[in-house]
Write an enzyme that holds these catalytic residues in place. Structure first.
Site, short mmCIF file in Angstrom:
data_model
loop_
_atom_site.label_atom_id
_atom_site.label_comp_id
_atom_site.label_asym_id
_atom_site.label_seq_id
_atom_site.Cartn_x
_atom_site.Cartn_y
_atom_site.Cartn_z
CG PHE A 245 8.27 -0.20 -3.93
CD1 PHE A 245 8.44 -0.55 -2.59
CD2 PHE A 245 7.67 -1.11 -4.79
CE1 PHE A 245 8.04 -1.79 -2.12
CE2 PHE A 245 7.26 -2.36 -4.33
CZ PHE A 245 7.45 -2.71 -2.99
CG HIS B 269 8.08 -5.89 1.37
ND1 HIS B 269 8.58 -4.70 1.87
CD2 HIS B 269 7.05 -5.56 0.56
CE1 HIS B 269 7.86 -3.70 1.37
NE2 HIS B 269 6.93 -4.19 0.58
CE1 TYR C 263 7.74 3.60 0.76
CE2 TYR C 263 7.43 5.10 -1.08
CZ TYR C 263 8.10 4.03 -0.50
OH TYR C 263 9.11 3.42 -1.17
CG ASP D 161 -0.33 0.00 2.54
OD1 ASP D 161 0.89 -0.22 2.61
OD2 ASP D 161 -1.04 0.21 3.53
#
Length: 239
Positions: free
Chosen positions: A95, A203, A84, A82
């Site tokens: 990202f 991740h 930031y 999701d």
């Protein structure tokens, strides 16, 4: 209307219903037409929350930004979780951050560390990843909004229906395509990918990067899989 470089797209509006053909590339609007009611429902929910005083991220013009680049040009999809939750960080591409954002979010710092290690070159100082999007890399979060300061706060709000539909549309279109799945949330989308080649690892967040992300060489692996499908690799560093 939308241009091939992703510019000139009307923003996602908290005032529903806005036709999705005004919000994204024409081929994405056609592919996601079956979930247009879900997008209108989400707009109503977000409108209610904003009126109640909540801060929603990213800013409305960027909520559907990932779909402003043509579906037809997508050759890599990188699945995030999701946006930031820090104000000023989220820009609608998984990202990525605004070019002016300093310091970079720690997940992106780890991505850049692995990118440098993988390709043996210095990475840019900017966290702007639009160069990737322009080359056909779909930077798609599983969930497209978040409450400021509250990570995963919009999980199960309804975005999953939209992003599942996006992957289904890519499968219907066919290759060349490579999927990059970082972390457990991204791996949940693997059943939607059929026979699409995947690059999988932990991740890149600080909590998990040392448990399989570092050393996974995702960027060179993606490019090799693209070459095997007869298409041009991604210039990850803009050489």
């Amino acid at each position: 209307m939308e241009s091939d470089d992703g510019l000139g797209v009307s923003p996602f509006s908290f005032a529903a219903p806005t036709p999705i053909r005004e919000l994204m590339a024409p081929d994405w609007a056609e592919a996601l037409h079956p979930v247009e009611p879900a997008l209108h429902r989400l707009a109503r929910i977000l409108t209610r929350d904003v009126r109640a005083g909540q801060r929603i991220l990213p800013e409305p013009p960027n909520i559907l930004r990932a779909f402003s680049y043509p579906l037809a040009k997508v050759k890599v999809v990188i699945v995030g979780q999701d946006p930031y939750p820090t104000v000023g960080h989220s820009v609608g591409l998984a990202f990525a951050v605004d070019p002016r954002t300093k310091p970079l979010p720690r997940s992106l710092v780890n991505i850049y560390r692995e990118l440098s290690s993988d390709l043996g070159r210095t990475v840019p100082a900017s966290g702007d990843l639009s160069l990737w999007s322009e080359q056909g890399v779909l930077l798609l979060n599983r969930v497209l909004t978040v409450r400021a300061g509250e990570s995963a706060s919009h999980r199960n709000l309804g975005w999953e229906e939209v992003t599942d539909a996006a992957l289904t549309a890519l499968m219907a279109r066919g290759g060349p395509l490579v999927a990059v799945l970082w972390g457990r949330d991204a791996l949940k989308m693997k059943p939607l990918l059929g026979d699409t080649p995947t690059v999988e690892s932990a991740h890149p967040s600080p909590l998990s990067a040392s448990r399989g992300f570092f050393g996974s060489r995702p960027f060179s692996r993606v490019n090799e899989l693209l070459r095997l499908q007869g298409t041009e690799p991604v210039d990850w560093l803009g050489s």
